[in-house]
Design a protein around this motif. Structure first.
Motif, PDB file in Angstrom:
ATOM      1  N   GLU A  98      30.680  16.329  78.312  1.00 18.41           N
ATOM      2  CA  GLU A  98      30.182  17.680  78.050  1.00 18.41           C
ATOM      3  C   GLU A  98      29.449  18.251  79.260  1.00 18.41           C
ATOM      4  OE1 GLU A  98      27.984  17.302  74.423  1.00 18.41           O
ATOM      5  OE2 GLU A  98      29.801  17.366  73.184  1.00 18.41           O
ATOM      6  N   GLU A  99      28.738  17.399  79.993  1.00 15.76           N
ATOM      7  CA  GLU A  99      28.048  17.871  81.201  1.00 15.76           C
ATOM      8  C   GLU A  99      29.057  18.322  82.257  1.00 15.76           C
ATOM      9  OE1 GLU A  99      25.560  14.648  82.417  1.00 15.76           O
ATOM     10  OE2 GLU A  99      23.962  15.105  80.971  1.00 15.76           O
TER      11      GLU A  99
ATOM     12  N   ASP B  25      30.702  21.574  81.153  1.00 16.92           N
ATOM     13  CA  ASP B  25      29.761  22.690  81.263  1.00 16.92           C
ATOM     14  C   ASP B  25      29.611  23.136  82.723  1.00 16.92           C
ATOM     15  OD1 ASP B  25      27.797  24.527  80.191  1.00 16.92           O
ATOM     16  OD2 ASP B  25      26.258  23.239  81.039  1.00 16.92           O
TER      17      ASP B  25
ATOM     18  N   SER C  57      34.173  20.605  73.448  1.00 16.78           N
ATOM     19  CA  SER C  57      33.833  21.420  74.629  1.00 16.78           C
ATOM     20  C   SER C  57      35.034  21.694  75.526  1.00 16.78           C
ATOM     21  CB  SER C  57      32.749  20.711  75.446  1.00 16.78           C
ATOM     22  OG  SER C  57      31.583  20.544  74.695  1.00 16.78           O
TER      23      SER C  57
ATOM     24  N   ASN D  49      36.312  25.288  75.856  1.00 18.72           N
ATOM     25  CA  ASN D  49      35.636  26.311  76.664  1.00 18.72           C
ATOM     26  C   ASN D  49      36.113  26.360  78.113  1.00 18.72           C
ATOM     27  OD1 ASN D  49      34.037  27.118  74.508  1.00 18.72           O
ATOM     28  ND2 ASN D  49      32.440  25.628  74.974  1.00 18.72           N
TER      29      ASN D  49
ATOM     30  N   ASP E 222      26.923  28.905  74.138  1.00 18.68           N
ATOM     31  CA  ASP E 222      27.396  28.393  72.853  1.00 18.68           C
ATOM     32  C   ASP E 222      28.536  27.408  73.108  1.00 18.68           C
ATOM     33  OD1 ASP E 222      28.411  27.922  70.347  1.00 18.68           O
ATOM     34  OD2 ASP E 222      28.468  30.020  69.735  1.00 18.68           O
ATOM     35  N   LYS E 223      28.247  26.114  72.958  1.00 14.19           N
ATOM     36  CA  LYS E 223      29.235  25.092  73.305  1.00 14.19           C
ATOM     37  C   LYS E 223      30.440  25.090  72.364  1.00 14.19           C
ATOM     38  CE  LYS E 223      26.083  21.917  75.655  1.00 14.19           C
ATOM     39  NZ  LYS E 223      25.534  20.557  75.727  1.00 14.19           N
ATOM     40  N   ARG E 224      30.268  25.667  71.179  1.00 13.02           N
ATOM     41  CA  ARG E 224      31.373  25.710  70.215  1.00 13.02           C
ATOM     42  C   ARG E 224      31.919  27.127  70.050  1.00 13.02           C
ATOM     43  NH1 ARG E 224      31.363  21.409  66.484  1.00 13.02           N
ATOM     44  NH2 ARG E 224      31.669  22.771  64.692  1.00 13.02           N
TER      45      ARG E 224
END
Length: 844
Positions: free
Chosen positions: A552-553, A556, A605, A608, A762-764
């Motif tokens: 996730e990092e 992102d 994630s 995204n 918003d990760k989702r």
């Protein structure tokens, strides 16, 4: 879903019983030497029912039934008995008694107002049984009959209750537009209601229903109205606390923890009913725990426990004990001991009340406590007892939780095969519950992220790692793929508070052409698993050992780099890292096939990040393949786009509206579309929600293109596109397009949402994008993950339509060529200009 009938049951059982007697008082009066009259027995049964002493209510009403000679009174009592049996999960007895009630009414051949009212009440009860058994269409028809009778009789309270019930059935059938219209009618009827008491309780019930179906803004508005009427009116202040409690629940569902906390505090402070106060304080306790206010939470927990101990047993008391126990378990080690005591008491109370549903919950959570303390034998034994009870009363919404818990306990003991079997049963139960997940008993705290999503992920983990250093079989790979797709749909159901995928669905593999490979990444706590389906080949599987947190990092950071208007070395390194996870192990196999399109079923994630921008060290992925996304194996009516029949409805804003900046390049975008395909244009003042509705309903467009500000979010209320007159929320947009699909035979082949973006932070957020794509009913959706305030978006869209209109290419290839058109221009080579556009759904 039967738990939303509170308002109607109040109408059925009478509104006057505000003072509920203690059970020992009722018991004492029953055992008095002088026998009670039949009306007294009926009254006592009502009181017991309202006190949630369902077994005792059954005993009292059965005694009254034996003594009753009037045929209509017998029918009424049988109706009451069916309600109590439904609460106890005794479905066969519930069905038999309501059928007997209806038969007696028919035999009486009476047409008096009283006979009609009893018939309407019996039909309402039959509808609740039908819906609980999954017979939503029958329930809707039954409730429509009840509504007609109440309307003729002028019984407003009964009519409102039966209309609310109709909305439940419509929701369960996927008739979302009709359900909203029904609820709008209920609200209008309540506004015209002269009885203020009925208006207040009706609005509160309506607000709770709106929350259940995901209309959170409507829920809060209606509840606020009910609250204002209480503060200004002459009604009993006893209505204040339940309304504040409901408002707190809605604010919490909206993520407004601060407001929720205030409402709960006010609800606790403004009631003399101990149980209501405790319920508000337990909800308050959960907010304090969730927001890291541990000391305040501990103090509040100590205040609640003595009050709860002094309450008489009832289902609500038991649920309060369970919820408090669950909260205390999160606080301290001492909380574990206190939780065990609370749950043990709850089990005894449920057994004394013969309430098997409450007993199943209490046993299951006590077993969970033993699981937490690794007392496996006790945990397994109690879980199996809880599961048997849930299955005995046909309560799959409870059963799946204990099936999952049993799987965890077995896995912890190294029994992988039995654990996998337990997970398989839990998964199967959840699939059967898809449209009902949001109606899981709200008295027991429910969170999709905590109590549904982990079932799918942990089951996948077992399937892909069967133990003993063995590789998963083809059957296990297929099952893992099916599970992760089911999770995608369950996430969308939870997002919309309704079952998303309705109508004709076709498995992707039936239309998977020789040039398409389907890639399923699955994020697990300690690794990234990938399943690949290549044309005419067995499934492949590979994994990267990496934690979910690191995944996730990286994703992102990559997303942030892609949105920067200049290339950084770090950005390409990150992009290459994700390429290595997803594509590198597959490169050889892809080069040996004719694959031209990569179709991704993305997880978490990964949604995204645009897959087109993955970098292999020399090229971006889009330079080698067309790229498309889909929420899963099942597509709505997949077929190639017929270029000769292209006709587009184009709507856009260039001017600043509702706090959003102007979009000067939208004008160029619309002109570019008009130059390539026949178009009907709504620009600025002409682009209103009503005009859009009219155009969609009246003309046969194959493409709907909206060039306007918009946002995709994991919150359905924050997912919208902007029209001139207002933001059109996703549910409104869904209804616009869905209504068109119902009225016209030609489906919308493509929905284009340019200038929209996923919500920042918003990760989702991409859930909203996938939700729009599915709920719109369009075969494909082209949308942007981020918005660009320059001409590159207009140029890409113009080129996309040119490719689509002039060449025999798929939608995925048309997008690829449009992206390459910008990529080859030195001014637009950076992914910020072309990577944000993604194609969801049918890529043909």
């Amino acid at each position: 879903m039967r738990r939303v009938f509170t308002f109607l049951l109040c109408a059925l059982l009478g509104m006057g019983f505000t003072l509920i007697p203690q059970w020992h008082q009722v018991q004492a009066s029953i055992s008095q030497s002088s026998p009670l009259s039949t009306p007294q027995l009926i009254q006592q049964g009502r009181e017991l029912y309202q006190a949630e002493q369902y077994t005792q209510a059954v005993d009292v009403w059965r005694a009254a039934l034996k003594a009753e000679t009037n045929i209509l009174s017998q029918a009424m009592l049988l109706n009451y008995l069916s309600l109590a049996y439904q609460e106890l999960g005794q479905w066969q007895q519930a069905n038999e008694t309501i059928n007997s009630s209806l038969n007696l009414i028919q035999q009486s051949k009476q047409t008096t107002p009283q006979a009609k009212l009893i018939l309407a009440q019996a039909l309402n009860t039959q509808g609740s049984w039908q819906l609980a058994q999954g017979k939503a269409e029958q329930a809707l028809n039954t409730w429509q009959q009840a509504t007609a009778i109440y309307t003729t009789a002028g019984n407003v309270q009964g009519k409102i209750g039966s209309l609310i019930n109709q909305a439940q059935a419509q929701q369960a059938l996927g008739l979302y537009l009709q359900a909203r219209k029904t609820l709008a009618g209920v609200e209008q009827g309540l506004q015209q209601q002269p009885n203020q008491q009925l208006q207040i309780t009706g609005l509160r019930s309506l607000g709770n229903i709106f929350r259940l179906v995901g209309a959170l803004d409507d829920s809060r508005r209606v509840l606020q109205q009910s609250l204002e009427m209480i503060s200004k009116g002459s009604v009993s202040k006893s209505e204040l606390s339940p309304t504040l409690l409901s408002l707190g629940n809605t604010a919490d569902a909206q993520g407004d923890k601060k407001a929720a906390l205030t409402y709960y505090e006010q609800a606790a402070a403004n009631t003399t009913v101990t149980l209501t106060q405790i319920q508000a304080q337990i909800n308050q306790l959960n907010i304090l725990i969730a927001t890291g206010q541990g000391k305040e939470a501990e103090n509040l927990g100590k205040q609640i426990q003595p009050k709860l101990t002094n309450l008489s047993p009832s289902r609500q008391t038991i649920y309060a004990s369970i919820n408090l126990a669950k909260s205390l378990m999160k606080l301290t080690s001492e909380g574990v001991d206190e939780s065990a005591k609370l749950l043990a008491t709850a089990i005894k109370q449920a057994q004394n009340l013969s309430d098997r549903q409450a007993e199943s919950y209490a046993l299951g959570y006590l077993a969970g406590l033993y699981e937490q303390t690794q007392q496996w034998s006790n945990a397994q034994e109690l879980t199996q007892q809880a599961l048997q009870l849930a299955q005995a009363i046909n309560a799959p919404e409870i059963a799946y939780q204990w099936q999952w818990q049993l799987g965890r306990i077995l896995k912890a003991q190294g029994a992988i095969k039995p654990a996998t079997s337990a997970y398989e049963v839990a998964f199967t139960t959840l699939k059967s519950l898809r449209s009902d997940l949001v109606a899981i008993n709200s008295d027991i705290q429910f969170s999709f992220r905590e109590t549904v999503e982990p079932v799918y992920r942990e089951y996948v983990e077992l399937l892909l790692n069967p133990g003993e250093n063995s590789e998963p079989s083809q059957q296990q790979l297929k099952q893992a793929r099916q599970v992760i797709e089911s999770l995608q749909l369950a996430e969308l159901d939870n997002f919309f508070r309704s079952a998303c995928l309705q109508g004709q669905i076709v498995p992707i593999e039936q239309i998977q052409q020789s040039e398409a490979a389907i890639i399923y990444p699955i994020i697990l706590p300690d690794r990234l698993e990938v399943i690949v389906s290549l044309p005419q080949q067995t499934l492949r599987h590979y994994a990267t050992k990496i934690s979910q947190r690191e995944i996730e990092e990286v994703l992102d950071q990559l997303r942030q780099n892609l949105e920067k208007p200049f290339t950084t070395p770090e950005g390409k390194v990150l992009s290459a890292k994700v390429y290595d996870w997803l594509i590198r192990p597959l490169e050889t196999q892809l080069s040996q096939t004719q694959v031209q399109t990569l179709v991704f079923v993305l997880d978490g994630s990964l949604r995204n990040v645009p897959m087109a921008a993955l970098f292999d060290g020399k090229q971006y992925l889009i330079e080698k393949y067309s790229v498309a996304l889909t929420p899963g194996l099942e597509l709505l009516g997949p077929r190639p786009l017929r270029q000769s029949q292209l006709k587009t409805l184009v709507a856009g804003l260039t001017e600043a509206r509702h706090g959003f900046n102007s979009l000067p390049n939208v004008g160029d975008e619309l002109k570019a579309i008009e130059s390539e395909v026949p178009s009907q244009v709504l620009l600025n003042q002409t682009f209103t929600s009503a005009a859009l509705q009219q155009q969609i309903d009246s003309l046969p467009f194959s493409i709907v293109h909206l060039a306007t500000h918009g946002q995709f979010s994991s919150n359905v209320d924050e997912t919208f596109v902007l029209a001139w007159d207002k933001p059109v929320k996703v549910n409104e947009l869904k209804d616009l397009l869905y209504n068109r699909n119902q009225n016209r035979p030609e489906p919308i082949e493509l929905l284009v949402l340019s200038a929209c973006e996923t919500a920042d932070g918003d990760k989702r957020a991409a859930l909203g994008l996938a939700g729009v794509a599915i709920q719109a009913g369009a075969r494909s959706t082209l949308a942007s993950l981020w918005s660009l305030d320059d001409e590159s978006g207009a140029r890409l869209i113009g080129q996309f339509y040119k490719e689509l209109a002039t060449k025999q290419v798929t939608k995925a290839e048309a997008l690829r060529q449009a992206q390459l058109f910008l990529l080859k221009d030195p001014d637009y080579r950076h992914p910020i200009h072309w990577a944000s556009y993604v194609l969801l759904g049918n890529w043909l």
